[in-house]
Design an enzyme around this catalytic site. Structure first.
Site, PDB file in Angstrom:
ATOM      1  N   GLY A 238     -10.379  46.792   8.014  1.00 21.58           N
ATOM      2  CA  GLY A 238     -11.209  45.470   8.447  1.00 21.58           C
ATOM      3  C   GLY A 238     -12.216  45.215   7.315  1.00 21.58           C
ATOM      4  O   GLY A 238     -12.564  46.145   6.485  1.00 21.58           O
ATOM      5  N   HIS A 239     -12.976  44.293   7.828  1.00 25.46           N
ATOM      6  CA  HIS A 239     -14.139  43.812   6.767  1.00 25.46           C
ATOM      7  C   HIS A 239     -15.215  44.883   6.667  1.00 25.46           C
ATOM      8  O   HIS A 239     -15.456  45.435   7.590  1.00 25.46           O
ATOM      9  CB  HIS A 239     -14.791  42.428   7.233  1.00 25.46           C
ATOM     10  CG  HIS A 239     -15.608  42.783   8.686  1.00 25.46           C
ATOM     11  ND1 HIS A 239     -16.673  43.111   8.625  1.00 25.46           N
ATOM     12  CD2 HIS A 239     -15.066  42.329   9.988  1.00 25.46           C
ATOM     13  CE1 HIS A 239     -17.135  43.011  10.068  1.00 25.46           C
ATOM     14  NE2 HIS A 239     -15.839  42.525  10.774  1.00 25.46           N
ATOM     15  N   ASN A 240     -15.608  45.034   5.331  1.00 27.26           N
ATOM     16  CA  ASN A 240     -16.922  45.883   5.046  1.00 27.26           C
ATOM     17  C   ASN A 240     -16.554  47.341   5.108  1.00 27.26           C
ATOM     18  O   ASN A 240     -17.556  48.141   4.970  1.00 27.26           O
ATOM     19  CB  ASN A 240     -17.960  45.426   5.788  1.00 27.26           C
ATOM     20  CG  ASN A 240     -18.645  44.245   5.433  1.00 27.26           C
ATOM     21  OD1 ASN A 240     -18.385  43.197   6.216  1.00 27.26           O
ATOM     22  ND2 ASN A 240     -19.608  44.240   4.375  1.00 27.26           N
ATOM     23  N   VAL A 241     -15.347  47.516   5.403  1.00 21.47           N
ATOM     24  CA  VAL A 241     -15.061  49.186   5.371  1.00 21.47           C
ATOM     25  C   VAL A 241     -15.266  49.556   4.001  1.00 21.47           C
ATOM     26  O   VAL A 241     -14.737  49.263   2.942  1.00 21.47           O
ATOM     27  CB  VAL A 241     -13.547  49.552   5.979  1.00 21.47           C
ATOM     28  CG1 VAL A 241     -13.146  50.756   5.797  1.00 21.47           C
ATOM     29  CG2 VAL A 241     -13.486  48.821   7.475  1.00 21.47           C
ATOM     30  N   SER A 258     -16.490  47.596   9.136  1.00 25.46           N
ATOM     31  CA  SER A 258     -17.988  48.416   8.632  1.00 25.46           C
ATOM     32  C   SER A 258     -17.983  49.860   9.050  1.00 25.46           C
ATOM     33  O   SER A 258     -18.954  50.525   9.049  1.00 25.46           O
ATOM     34  CB  SER A 258     -19.119  47.747   9.583  1.00 25.46           C
ATOM     35  OG  SER A 258     -19.186  46.610   9.022  1.00 25.46           O
TER      36      SER A 258
END
Length: 343
Positions: A238-241, A258
Site C-alpha cells: 500500500g501507499h507510503n509503506v 504507511s
C-alpha cells in the site's frame, strides 16, 4: 556446453573426476541425465547421490570419499555454488542487445543510454531516463519522469506510473504495476472523497518483483522498497509503506498503508499487515497470519490475530483440545444437574 575444469575454475571449486567431462545443462537430482549438473546439500542422502544419473554434482566435501566414481565439485555451500553454476551454464538473462525498436513509442525528452533494448510496442513517457543495459519488453508502459537503473529488466506488460524510480538490476515480472494510486478516501456527508495521490515509488537496487504484484504510490512523499528485497507474485504493497533491505514477501501478502517493514523480514504467503504499524528487523511471519500491531526485531509470529510464535503454538494446542473439553464439561454439567435434583 562447458567442461568441468572450466566450471570448477570459474566457481573456485575443487574438482574430483574427469576434468574434460562436458556439461550441457542443469537439472534436479532426480531428473538429471548423463550430461547434466546437479547438487545435493544433505550429506546424509548418500543413496540419492549414488542413484542419480547426473554427469556431475556439487556436494559438501564430506561426500567426496563416499562416491569416488562420480564427477564431483566440492563446496561448503552447494546451494550457492549451484546458483552460480546455473548462471554460468544456462545464462537465464543473457540476451543480445537489440537496440530501440522502430515500433516502440518514445516521447520527447527521453534519455536512453548505451546497450539498451526496447522491444516493439513499449511506450516511454516524456523526460524519462533509461540507463545502460536496460531491457524493456513488448507492452511495457513507462510514464513520464521515470528513471530505470542500469541492467534492469521489465518483462511484458509491466506498468510504471509517472515519477517512479528503479535502481540498478531491478527485475519486474509481467503484469507488475508500480506507482498506481494508493487507496485513500475521506468520508464526508455520504460521499467518499478521493485523497489525491501525489507521491512516488522508489525501488532500490537488486529488487525483484513478481508477476501481477502492485506497489502503490505514496499519498505524499514516497513508498520505498529496500535494496535486495524479493517480492513474489500477487503481492499488494500500500501507499507510503517502507520495506527495508533484504526482505522476503511471499505470494498474496498484503501490506496496508504507511506500515514499516524492517530489514530481512519474512512474510509468509497470504500474511496480512494492517496500516500504520512497524515490524522490526528480522521478524518472521507465518503464512496467513494477520498482524494487527507492531512488534520488535526478531519476533516470530503466527495466527489470526497474530501472536508471538511460542504463545501462538500454545493457543493452537489448546484449540485442538476444545472438542474433548466440551464433552467433559457436558458430562460434568449433567452430573451436577443430577446431584441438584437429588437434593
Amino acid at each position: 556446453m562447458v567442461k568441468l575444469k572450466e566450471l570448477a575454475e570459474s566457481l573456485g571449486l575443487e574438482l574430483h573426476g574427469n576434468p574434460d567431462y562436458e556439461i550441457t545443462g542443469v537439472q534436479s537430482l532426480e531428473q538429471a541425465s548423463s550430461h547434466d549438473l546437479s547438487f545435493i546439500t544433505d550429506s546424509k542422502k548418500v543413496e540419492s547421490l549414488v542413484n542419480s544419473q547426473a554427469g556431475a554434482l556439487i556436494v559438501p566435501p564430506e561426500l567426496a570419499e563416499k562416491v569416488p566414481e562420480k564427477n564431483l565439485l566440492l563446496s561448503e555451500n552447494p546451494s550457492i555454488a549451484f546458483i552460480k553454476a546455473v548462471e554460468y551454464i544456462a545464462k537465464p538473462y543473457d540476451y543480445p542487445v537489440t537496440g530501440v525498436s522502430e515500433k516502440a513509442f518514445i516521447e520527447e525528452g527521453v534519455i536512453i543510454e548505451e546497450n539498451v533494448s526496447i522491444y516493439p510496442g513499449a511506450y516511454i513517457g516524456r523526460n524519462s531516463k533509461i540507463r545502460r543495459g536496460v531491457r524493456i519488453y513488448p507492452g511495457v508502459y513507462v510514464g513520464e519522469n521515470c528513471e530505470i537503473g542500469e541492467d534492469s529488466i521489465l518483462f511484458p506488460h509491466v506498468t510504471l506510473y509517472r515519477n517512479t524510480i528503479l535502481g540498478k538490476r531491478v527485475i519486474l515480472h509481467s503484469g507488475a504495476v508500480i506507482g498506481a494510486d494508493g487507496f485513500g478516501y475521506v468520508f464526508h456527508q455520504g460521499v467518499h472523497y478521493k485523497f489525491p495521490q501525489v507521491g512516488r515509488v522508489v525501488i532500490e537496487d537488486d529488487v525483484e518483483i513478481g508477476a501481477n504484484s502492485c506497489i502503490d504510490r505514496a499519498t505524499l512523499g514516497e513508498t520505498r522498497i529496500g535494496k535486495g528485497t524479493k517480492i513474489d507474485n500477487l503481492v499488494q504493497v500500500g501507499h507510503n509503506v517502507q520495506v527495508g533491505q533484504g526482505s522476503i514477501l511471499v505470494a498474496q501478502v498484503g501490506i496496508a498503508g504507511s506500515s514499516k517493514i524492517g530489514n530481512f523480514v519474512v512474510l509468509g504467503g497470504k500474511a496480512a499487515v494492517r496500516d500504520h504499524i512497524e515490524l522490526g528487523d528480522g521478524c518472521q511471519v507465518a503464512a496467513t497470519a494477520a498482524i494487527s500491531k507492531s512488534y520488535p526485531p526478531g519476533t516470530k509470529l503466527l495466527g489470526i490475530p497474530a501472536y508471538p510464535a511460542d504463545e501462538g503454538l500454545k493457543i493452537l494446542a489448546a484449540t485442538k483440545m476444545l472438542p474433548k473439553m466440551r464433552k467433559k464439561l457436558q458430562k460434568l454439567e449433567k452430573r451436577l444437574n443430577q446431584l441438584e435434583e437429588k437434593e
